[in-house]
Design an enzyme around this catalytic site. Structure first.
Site, PDB file in Angstrom:
ATOM      1  N   TRP A   1      -4.973   2.346  10.584  1.00 28.17           N
ATOM      2  CA  TRP A   1      -5.170   2.136   9.151  1.00 28.17           C
ATOM      3  C   TRP A   1      -4.805   0.705   8.776  1.00 28.17           C
ATOM      4  O   TRP A   1      -5.424   0.099   7.917  1.00 28.17           O
ATOM      5  CB  TRP A   1      -4.364   3.149   8.340  1.00 28.17           C
TER       6      TRP A   1
ATOM      7  N   GLU B   1     -11.493   5.266   4.960  1.00 29.38           N
ATOM      8  CA  GLU B   1     -10.929   6.216   5.925  1.00 29.38           C
ATOM      9  C   GLU B   1     -11.920   6.486   7.051  1.00 29.38           C
ATOM     10  O   GLU B   1     -11.539   6.602   8.207  1.00 29.38           O
ATOM     11  CB  GLU B   1     -10.526   7.529   5.233  1.00 29.38           C
TER      12      GLU B   1
ATOM     13  N   TYR C   1       0.843  -1.204   0.000  1.00 30.60           N
ATOM     14  CA  TYR C   1       0.000   0.000   0.000  1.00 30.60           C
ATOM     15  C   TYR C   1       0.876   1.250   0.000  1.00 30.60           C
ATOM     16  O   TYR C   1       0.661   2.170  -0.799  1.00 30.60           O
ATOM     17  CB  TYR C   1      -0.936  -0.013   1.213  1.00 30.60           C
TER      18      TYR C   1
END
Length: 193
Positions: A50, A42, A20
């Site tokens: 995250w 998000e 990512y």
């Protein structure tokens, strides 16, 4: 690129996180479906890491019909119950309801002749912001820009779009390049904008 210098937050023990960081984070995105997906992910991340959301991303895609806003906007009580029973996502009633509200708000945006891409990139005249992150202390949690976008998204009916969430979103979709200055991706992403 295992020996490359990366942002200090990138967990080298998680290949998904490294991919990512290396391939997505900070890369200017103009894909409507991914922009919608990332907005919702998000929001789902609020109060969590995250990395937790990233590890559940594939399950989220399957559970939320590959982030098809038309389908999500029409979710009713049975689908909500199914989602709240799915251990592969964050089973928070407010966050699930937010994804539905966000799909409805997104469709209203489209009915007004706007795309999410045009809306978001219009805030920066289609030019990514490039910050200089020399140390972790240089990192920001929110900015005046994220405050303004957050407020406007809220007026449009989007949920879980507080300023801190919006700033993380802007970083993730490449509107803001907050790669550490020493990170190999900082210069690479700067060339993409």
């Amino acid at each position: 690129m295992s020996t490359a210098v990366r942002c200090t937050w990138a967990n080298p023990a998680n290949p998904r996180y490294i991919a990512y960081h290396d391939d997505e984070w900070g890369v200017p995105c103009h894909d409507e479906r991914r922009l919608f997906e990332m907005l919702n992910l998000e929001g789902a991340q609020a109060g969590l890491s995250w990395e937790t959301i990233l590890n559940k991303r594939d399950t989220y895609r399957a559970a939320f019909d590959d982030w098809d806003p038309v389908r999500i906007a029409a979710y009713g009580p049975d689908k909500v119950a199914e989602l709240l029973a799915n251990p592969g996502i964050v089973r928070n009633r407010l966050k699930v309801a937010a994804a539905i509200s966000n799909a409805q708000a997104y469709l209203r945006l489209r009915e007004q002749g706007q795309t999410l891409d045009g809306y978001l990139w219009g805030w920066v005249d289609n030019k990514p912001i490039r910050n200089h992150i020399g140390t972790p202390a240089d990192r920001m949690a929110k900015t005046d820009l994220s405050d303004r976008i957050s407020k406007d998204l809220g007026k449009r009916g989007f949920k879980f779009v507080g300023s801190t969430i919006v700033y993380a979103y802007l970083q993730g979709i490449g509107i803001v390049n907050d790669h550490d200055a020493a990170c190999f991706r900082h210069a690479e992403c700067a060339r993409l904008g």
